[in-house]
Design a protein around this motif. Structure first.
Motif, mmCIF file in Angstrom:
data_model
loop_
_atom_site.group_PDB
_atom_site.id
_atom_site.type_symbol
_atom_site.label_atom_id
_atom_site.label_comp_id
_atom_site.label_asym_id
_atom_site.label_seq_id
_atom_site.Cartn_x
_atom_site.Cartn_y
_atom_site.Cartn_z
ATOM 1 N N LEU A 114 -105.368 26.855 20.488
ATOM 2 C CA LEU A 114 -104.208 26.923 19.609
ATOM 3 C C LEU A 114 -104.623 26.806 18.145
ATOM 4 O O LEU A 114 -104.116 27.535 17.278
ATOM 5 C CB LEU A 114 -103.215 25.819 19.961
ATOM 6 C CG LEU A 114 -102.451 25.975 21.280
ATOM 7 C CD1 LEU A 114 -101.632 24.714 21.563
ATOM 8 C CD2 LEU A 114 -101.547 27.191 21.239
ATOM 9 N N TYR A 149 -104.374 29.787 15.242
ATOM 10 C CA TYR A 149 -103.625 29.567 14.001
ATOM 11 C C TYR A 149 -104.500 29.877 12.783
ATOM 12 O O TYR A 149 -104.070 30.573 11.852
ATOM 13 C CB TYR A 149 -103.127 28.128 13.944
ATOM 14 C CG TYR A 149 -102.224 27.837 12.778
ATOM 15 C CD1 TYR A 149 -100.852 28.030 12.862
ATOM 16 C CD2 TYR A 149 -102.746 27.365 11.576
ATOM 17 C CE1 TYR A 149 -100.020 27.772 11.788
ATOM 18 C CE2 TYR A 149 -101.929 27.103 10.492
ATOM 19 C CZ TYR A 149 -100.571 27.305 10.608
ATOM 20 O OH TYR A 149 -99.763 27.051 9.530
ATOM 21 N N ARG A 171 -99.357 20.126 23.628
ATOM 22 C CA ARG A 171 -98.017 19.981 23.071
ATOM 23 C C ARG A 171 -98.060 19.292 21.706
ATOM 24 O O ARG A 171 -97.384 19.708 20.763
ATOM 25 C CB ARG A 171 -97.139 19.199 24.052
ATOM 26 C CG ARG A 171 -95.716 18.929 23.572
ATOM 27 C CD ARG A 171 -94.978 20.224 23.354
ATOM 28 N NE ARG A 171 -94.702 20.875 24.618
ATOM 29 C CZ ARG A 171 -93.564 20.796 25.260
ATOM 30 N NH1 ARG A 171 -92.575 20.093 24.731
ATOM 31 N NH2 ARG A 171 -93.370 21.436 26.389
ATOM 32 N N SER A 177 -99.462 21.670 19.107
ATOM 33 C CA SER A 177 -98.457 22.668 18.725
ATOM 34 C C SER A 177 -97.494 22.100 17.683
ATOM 35 O O SER A 177 -97.091 22.794 16.750
ATOM 36 C CB SER A 177 -97.690 23.129 19.960
ATOM 37 O OG SER A 177 -98.554 23.766 20.881
#
Length: 292
Positions: free
Chosen positions: A8, A12, A51, A54
């Motif tokens: 993730l 990004y 999670r 994120s």
């Protein structure tokens, strides 16, 4: 999972680097991506939970907006960028005014380099009405999380409105946690094998070996807490032992002797094991979805 959390962050930073093409020079893009990655890691604080990572990335906002803010900062410092070299006046970005910088920002014009990104915090200069409604919204969310079975209700509503679970459902659960989903499938297969009279492997029954393999996969998972793991793999054993004793004892009735009790116990213990396995897998799936 560690791999997904790191991916993730890489995705990004890659989006920000792609957005910087045509806006920043090569050395500026490299410096910007390096500082952005370092700032994300600082906010991440070593978390390996996908999670939580994120949420950290969401606080940084749109990568394109970060690139535009970097371009404005360089223009104000008089540092030429690829946009300026391509004929787009750098003063156009400067006319939009300097971006609001939260507390903790430290900028310098030394070779167009920002020493560190500002701490990501809520806008302290928001109007009083906005701040009031933010506080009310936070209190409402906190109260909702504390309601009994609130997460279970949101999971049940996910089929009609996926946004109740953040867009996650059974399909995304399998894609994000393939090994954990596989472990739950192994546990279910072990329960389904009980009605079949399979020959034992050495001295062990086949369903027991399959259940043991699923239990090992669950124990080595990084997605569940130890409590959730023990509940998930202990439910079948509890159903087999306690459930078999309880139901078998009730079915014995007035028949005397241990022989009648054991006959009833073995006739219902397999069914109780299957029921316990179902409850354990449902619990693991519920905790994996993390709707609460």
């Amino acid at each position: 999972m560690i791999e997904r959390a790191d991916q993730l962050v890489l995705n990004y930073v890659s989006k920000a680097a792609d957005a910087a093409h045509g806006v920043l020079r090569a050395d500026q893009r490299l410096d910007f991506a390096k500082r952005l990655r370092a700032r994300i890691e600082e906010e991440r604080r070593g978390s390996q939970n996908a999670r939580e990572v994120s949420k950290v990335l969401a606080r940084f906002g749109d990568p394109v907006a970060l690139v535009e803010r970097e371009a404005r900062r360089l223009a104000e410092a008089g540092v030429p960028t690829m946009r300026a070299e391509a004929g787009v006046p750098a003063m156009r970005a400067a006319e939009e005014g300097p971006p609001a910088q939260p507390s903790g920002a430290q900028s310098t014009g030394d070779q167009g380099s920002t020493r560190r990104f500002p701490t990501i915090v809520d806008d302290a200069d928001a109007p009083p009405g906005v701040q009031t409604y933010r506080r009310i919204a936070r209190e409402s969310l906190d109260r909702g999380r504390g309601l009994p079975f609130a997460g279970l209700r949101r999971m049940a509503m996910s089929s009609a409105n996926p946004m109740t679970t953040g867009g996650r459902d059974a399909r995304t659960l399998v894609k994000e946690h393939p090994r954990d989903a596989g472990a739950m499938v192994v546990l279910v297969v072990a329960a389904l094998l009980l009605p079949f009279d399979l020959p034992p492997l050495a001295i062990f029954e086949i369903p027991v070996l399959v259940w043991a393999a699923g239990a090992v996969l669950v124990l080595f998972s990084e997605s569940w807490s130890l409590r959730d793991k023990l509940l998930g793999i202990g439910a079948p054993l509890l159903g087999y032992s306690a459930g078999g004793v309880l139901v078998g004892g009730l079915r014995v009735g007035s028949e005397p002797g241990l022989q009648a009790f054991f006959a009833q116990f073995y006739s219902v213990s397999g069914t109780m094991f299957m029921i316990g396995t179902g409850l354990g897998v449902v619990w693991l799936a519920y905790r994996l979805l993390d709707v609460s």
